[in-house]
Scaffold this active site. Structure first.
Site, PDB file in Angstrom:
ATOM      1  N   HIS A 308      25.668   6.138  40.097  1.00  0.00           N
ATOM      2  CA  HIS A 308      25.109   6.068  41.456  1.00  0.00           C
ATOM      3  C   HIS A 308      23.854   5.189  41.492  1.00  0.00           C
ATOM      4  CE1 HIS A 308      28.055   9.157  42.442  1.00  0.00           C
ATOM      5  NE2 HIS A 308      27.646   9.817  41.371  1.00  0.00           N
ATOM      6  N   GLU A 322      21.290  13.391  42.122  1.00  0.00           N
ATOM      7  CA  GLU A 322      22.002  13.063  40.891  1.00  0.00           C
ATOM      8  C   GLU A 322      21.585  11.701  40.349  1.00  0.00           C
ATOM      9  OE1 GLU A 322      26.520  12.226  39.210  1.00  0.00           O
ATOM     10  OE2 GLU A 322      26.207  12.714  41.337  1.00  0.00           O
ATOM     11  N   HIS A 376      26.400  11.417  34.423  1.00  0.00           N
ATOM     12  CA  HIS A 376      26.447  12.014  35.756  1.00  0.00           C
ATOM     13  C   HIS A 376      25.978  13.460  35.717  1.00  0.00           C
ATOM     14  CE1 HIS A 376      28.840   8.869  37.924  1.00  0.00           C
ATOM     15  NE2 HIS A 376      29.084   8.532  36.668  1.00  0.00           N
ATOM     16  N   GLU A 438      29.484  14.815  32.469  1.00  0.00           N
ATOM     17  CA  GLU A 438      28.933  15.668  33.529  1.00  0.00           C
ATOM     18  C   GLU A 438      27.994  16.656  32.833  1.00  0.00           C
ATOM     19  OE1 GLU A 438      29.264  15.115  36.546  1.00  0.00           O
ATOM     20  OE2 GLU A 438      31.273  14.390  37.074  1.00  0.00           O
TER      21      GLU A 438
END
Length: 475
Positions: A308, A322, A376, A438
């Site tokens: 992102h 995030e 992430h 993650e």
């Protein structure tokens, strides 16, 4: 796989189907031959199959922005600009109005969209198998709506090269463009700086909105803890013809080399010659060199991708985003890896900027990276969801995923959710071993708090590095 329960992640695919009932609870979605895991229901509303937008947002890499004040979602890609309206049966493509059978809606924290308009405009083949309740999506790479497939149609028509990303890591400036340019690079003093001019160029549609600077406006790229560089500045230097200027502000006089990695990837390397790469003749300083600035003398090339960035915050927690957590961990991973003389580390982004998914892949591919790691934080509509998980897409990535995951779980101390298959764009389109981590759930207040702790971030970074080094077989 993530549940994007926040509107900032809107991505719409639209296609009208015959009415098949009020809800297709057993509907499956297949992307490029791989079935996607969808915890939420795929529903039928007024004759349109409604799909959770988070299913495809990470797989196809189009730029998405959300204006909460007026409820509009903008999607840019394949030379198209599409605007959708939550709760409204109207959409526009390049300012042309289209009427939808069903309006995008939000149910139980999940955004559902009908699959029609974007699929037609973005060149996505869609097939509906009514008997088996299967939606099949296939990316073709060619827009069926006509027109240019560049990220910025008007600039493409003018023949301009488009700058899609600027990052700085391990004393290397990395610039990604949609095609090759021949830069003019010079070294100046009082104060010491290196100036890179990119002729016939402009900021591309994939470059962060608001981060691209119009003529006379200067943006900065933050550089921390670097003994050579204080900051990096960039702007649209002129408009006739359009050109981009990037300035590396130096702490002292510094030599450099410029490398053209091909396909619009430029590197300005401030790393001093230590015998690990050939020394070019003095007269070549400031000119574009063939070959590579990374991976010389057997060094392993590791690309670290902080997911992102800028207008795309990723998942949003109670006190953090995030994108910020991803970058914090990525920078710590870089700091550890660059201490190893056997490894060259490259970041896809080094501050709060945005790079399209295909551009992140491009960096790794053009540098012939040995591995790719995308960082992430997870999210769920349930605040109780917790744990650490690692994704791979291709069989040659599974061992890397398993190796990093064991250290990552130990570092987080969170529930072990295991190593799983995931059809994410950055780990599907890369050809080297690639994984998506993650770290934990930002939607879980306890895990969010721990992920914001600098010492926990350092432990996570150290765990990731241990896994990388074990996999690569370096000490």
């Amino acid at each position: 796989m993530k549940k994007f329960a926040f509107l900032l992640f809107l991505f719409a695919f639209m296609w009208s189907f015959p009415h098949i009932g009020d809800a297709a609870t057993n509907t499956r979605v297949v992307l490029n031959g791989q079935q996607l895991s969808i915890p939420e229901e795929v529903q039928n509303m007024d004759g349109s199959v409604m799909v959770p937008i988070r299913v495809i947002s990470q797989e196809l890499g189009y730029q998405v922005t959300w204006n909460q004040d007026d409820g509009k979602v903008a999607i840019d890609g394949e030379g198209k600009s599409i605007t959708l309206n939550i709760g409204k049966k109207s959409a526009s493509v390049d300012n042309q109005t289209y009427t939808l059978n069903t309006a995008p809606v939000v149910q139980n924290g999940t955004t559902l969209v009908p699959i029609r308009l974007v699929s037609e405009q973005m060149g996505i083949k869609v097939n509906w198998n009514n008997s088996d309740k299967i939606v099949t999506l296939a990316t073709t790479g060619t827009s069926t709506g006509g027109g240019t497939t560049s990220e910025s149609g008007s600039n493409a028509e003018n023949g301009l090269a488009l700058v899609n990303g600027i990052s700085f890591s391990e004393s290397r400036l990395l610039v990604t463009l949609d095609k090759n340019v021949t830069p003019k690079v010079s070294k100046m003093d009082s104060p010491n700086r290196i100036v890179i001019d990119l002729p016939n160029s402009d900021f591309g549609g994939g470059f962060a909105q608001g981060q691209s600077a119009s003529a006379g406006q200067i943006q900065t790229l933050a550089v921390e803890n670097n003994d050579k560089v204080s900051q990096i500045r960039y702007s649209q230097y002129s408009t006739d013809p359009s050109s981009i200027r990037i300035v590396i502000d130096l702490n002292n006089k510094q030599n450099y080399e410029v490398f053209n990695e091909g396909d619009g990837l430029l590197i300005v390397d401030l790393t001093p010659d230590n015998g690990t790469k050939p020394t070019p003749p003095t007269s070549t300083e400031g000119t574009t060199q063939p070959g590579s600035a990374v991976g010389n003398s057997g060094k392993k090339v590791v690309v670290i991708d902080a997911g992102h960035g800028y207008q795309d915050p990723g998942a949003v927690g109670s006190v953090s985003t995030e994108k910020a957590l991803n970058l914090a961990v990525a920078l710590k991973v870089e700091a550890i890896l660059k201490q190893d003389p056997n490894i060259d580390v490259v970041l896809t982004r080094s501050d709060d900027t945005f790079l399209e998914l295909k551009q992140r892949v491009k960096v790794a591919e053009k540098l012939n990276a040995d591995l790719f790691v995308s960082i992430h934080a997870n999210s769920s509509s349930s605040s109780a969801a917790s744990g650490t998980e690692t994704y791979y897409q291709r069989s040659n990535s599974k061992k890397l995923a398993q190796t990093i995951h064991k250290y990552l779980v130990a570092a987080t101390g969170f529930k072990n959710r295991g190593v799983q298959y995931g059809n994410f764009h950055v780990i599907r389109e890369t050809t080297m071993p690639a994984v998506l981590l993650e770290v934990g759930f930002i939607s879980n207040k306890s895990e969010e708090s721990k992920m914001n702790d600098a010492s926990r971030q350092q432990a996570v970074a150290e765990g990731v590095v241990k896994g990388i080094k074990e996999y690569l077989g370096v000490s």
